[in-house]
Each structure stands twice: as C-alpha cells, then as structure tokens.
Design a protein around this motif. Structure first.
Motif, mmCIF file in Angstrom:
data_model
loop_
_atom_site.group_PDB
_atom_site.id
_atom_site.type_symbol
_atom_site.label_atom_id
_atom_site.label_comp_id
_atom_site.label_asym_id
_atom_site.label_seq_id
_atom_site.Cartn_x
_atom_site.Cartn_y
_atom_site.Cartn_z
ATOM 1 N N GLY A 287 9.700 -0.897 -4.592
ATOM 2 C CA GLY A 287 10.238 0.243 -5.342
ATOM 3 C C GLY A 287 9.409 0.537 -6.581
ATOM 4 N N THR A 288 9.006 -0.514 -7.265
ATOM 5 C CA THR A 288 8.158 -0.343 -8.451
ATOM 6 C C THR A 288 6.816 0.271 -8.061
ATOM 7 O OG1 THR A 288 9.246 -2.179 -9.566
ATOM 8 C CG2 THR A 288 7.062 -1.559 -10.377
ATOM 9 N N SER A 289 6.237 -0.176 -6.956
ATOM 10 C CA SER A 289 4.961 0.392 -6.493
ATOM 11 C C SER A 289 5.106 1.866 -6.148
ATOM 12 C CB SER A 289 4.433 -0.381 -5.283
ATOM 13 O OG SER A 289 4.091 -1.686 -5.647
ATOM 14 N N LEU A 290 6.191 2.227 -5.458
ATOM 15 C CA LEU A 290 6.429 3.634 -5.130
ATOM 16 C C LEU A 290 6.576 4.470 -6.402
ATOM 17 C CD1 LEU A 290 8.938 3.163 -2.184
ATOM 18 C CD2 LEU A 290 6.757 4.385 -2.028
ATOM 19 N N ILE B 128 0.862 -1.182 0.000
ATOM 20 C CA ILE B 128 0.000 0.000 0.000
ATOM 21 C C ILE B 128 0.896 1.229 0.000
ATOM 22 C CG2 ILE B 128 -1.711 1.346 1.292
ATOM 23 C CD1 ILE B 128 -2.645 -1.360 2.513
ATOM 24 N N VAL B 129 0.704 2.118 -0.962
ATOM 25 C CA VAL B 129 1.453 3.369 -1.024
ATOM 26 C C VAL B 129 0.506 4.481 -0.584
ATOM 27 C CG1 VAL B 129 2.712 4.989 -2.500
ATOM 28 C CG2 VAL B 129 2.930 2.519 -2.878
ATOM 29 N N ARG B 130 0.983 5.285 0.361
ATOM 30 C CA ARG B 130 0.157 6.369 0.901
ATOM 31 C C ARG B 130 1.046 7.544 1.281
ATOM 32 N NH1 ARG B 130 1.266 6.657 6.142
ATOM 33 N NH2 ARG B 130 1.833 4.792 7.308
ATOM 34 N N GLU B 131 0.411 8.688 1.540
ATOM 35 C CA GLU B 131 1.162 9.858 1.977
ATOM 36 C C GLU B 131 1.809 9.587 3.329
ATOM 37 O OE1 GLU B 131 -0.451 13.830 1.914
ATOM 38 O OE2 GLU B 131 -1.719 13.309 0.199
ATOM 39 N N ILE C 165 6.115 -0.249 7.334
ATOM 40 C CA ILE C 165 6.687 0.680 6.369
ATOM 41 C C ILE C 165 8.003 0.099 5.881
ATOM 42 C CG2 ILE C 165 7.610 2.995 5.994
ATOM 43 C CD1 ILE C 165 5.512 3.992 7.991
ATOM 44 N N ALA C 166 8.069 -0.139 4.575
ATOM 45 C CA ALA C 166 9.217 -0.817 3.981
ATOM 46 C C ALA C 166 10.015 0.073 3.037
ATOM 47 C CB ALA C 166 8.749 -2.062 3.234
ATOM 48 N N GLY C 167 9.467 1.226 2.675
ATOM 49 C CA GLY C 167 10.151 2.116 1.751
ATOM 50 C C GLY C 167 9.480 3.464 1.699
ATOM 51 N N PHE C 168 10.157 4.399 1.052
ATOM 52 C CA PHE C 168 9.571 5.734 0.883
ATOM 53 C C PHE C 168 10.085 6.367 -0.401
ATOM 54 C CE2 PHE C 168 13.528 6.696 3.076
ATOM 55 C CZ PHE C 168 13.960 7.877 2.489
#
Length: 161
Positions: free
Chosen positions: A100-103, A3-6, A67-70
């Motif tokens: 990384g691709t999702s971000l 899930i990508v979120r602010e 949280i795994a990335g930003f």
C-alpha cells in the motif's frame, strides 16, 4: 520485491479478485452485505473497470511477480492541481508488506509540488484512517455519501505538497 506499474487489460481479472476479497474483508460489519456484493459486481465489473480506465489512471503492485494490490486515481478531479484517490486496495494476504505504501508513493511521486491529493474513506474504516494519517494526510471534512439507496459516513483526508 514490489513493482508498481500501469495496469494492463490482462490485469483486470486480478484487479477484480483483489477488489472482491478486500471489499468483503474490509467492509464486513461496516456496510450491509448486499450493498458490498452489489458494489463489487457493478463497480468492479470488467466493463466498469475498462470504462473507468479511460478517464482515470490505474496502477497495480506486483509482489514476487503476483498482482497484490492496485490504485486508481483521478487527476484534476476537484479542479486544477487537485488529484483524487479513487481506490486503493491490497489483497489481505499481502497487507503489511509495504505494498500500500509503494502504491501511494508511486502516486505521490506523480503529484507535482503545490498540488493536493484527496482521499475519501469510510468513517468506520480505522485501518485506512491510520494508514493515511501515518503518511502525512490530515482530516479535511466529514462527508455523507449516497450510492443508490445506501448512505454512509465518510471522511475526506488530504495531503498537500
């Protein structure tokens, strides 16, 4: 599930942990150790992240509720319709899981057609170069960057929409 979120203010400590872990593993042998530590301490201090989040946008990727990335990006950085990727890091234990691709996809979805996305990467960071090339970015130019007393070679890659 990713899930990508602010980013929220309560996410800052996790972002700091990811930045520290990823900078140390990515740039060891590429940059001097003292520069890596100084950059982490200054560039990813709570104060700096809060300051950067006023003028730029941060998103985090959750993987199985952690949280795994930003990603951090700057709209209109080089002018209208020219967005810059400020940072994108995925905790090494979660790499190669599509985070990384999702971000990056989340960012590209926000990029209107006929806009350009720029990313500057260290010339010796082959994993980043391959990552971006595999996602449609092309080489634009060489850059010599200087931060404090430290100078290093970077390349700018670009994605045109």
């Amino acid at each position: 599930m990713i899930i990508v979120r602010e980013m929220k203010s309560e996410d800052i400590e996790e972002v700091q942990k990811i930045a520290k872990t990823t900078w140390r593993s990515t740039y060891k042998g590429i940059m001097e150790d003292d520069f890596i530590e100084e950059f982490i301490n200054v560039g990813y201090s709570k104060k700096m992240i809060k300051s950067r989040s006023k003028d730029t946008l941060f998103e985090v990727a959750e993987y199985n509720n952690l949280i795994a990335g930003f990603i951090n990006y700057i709209p209109d950085y080089f002018g209208p319709k020219q967005m810059a990727l400020g940072a994108m890091y995925v905790d090494p234990i979660y790499q190669r899981k599509g985070i990384g691709t999702s971000l990056l996809n989340s960012l590209v979805e926000k990029l209107p057609k006929s806009n350009t996305l720029f990313a500057d990467i260290d010339r010796k960071n082959n994993l980043a170069r391959i990552f971006f090339e595999n996602r449609g970015f092309s080489f634009q130019k060489d850059i010599n960057a200087k931060i404090g007393n430290y100078s290093f070679d970077r390349i700018r890659v670009v994605l045109d929409r």
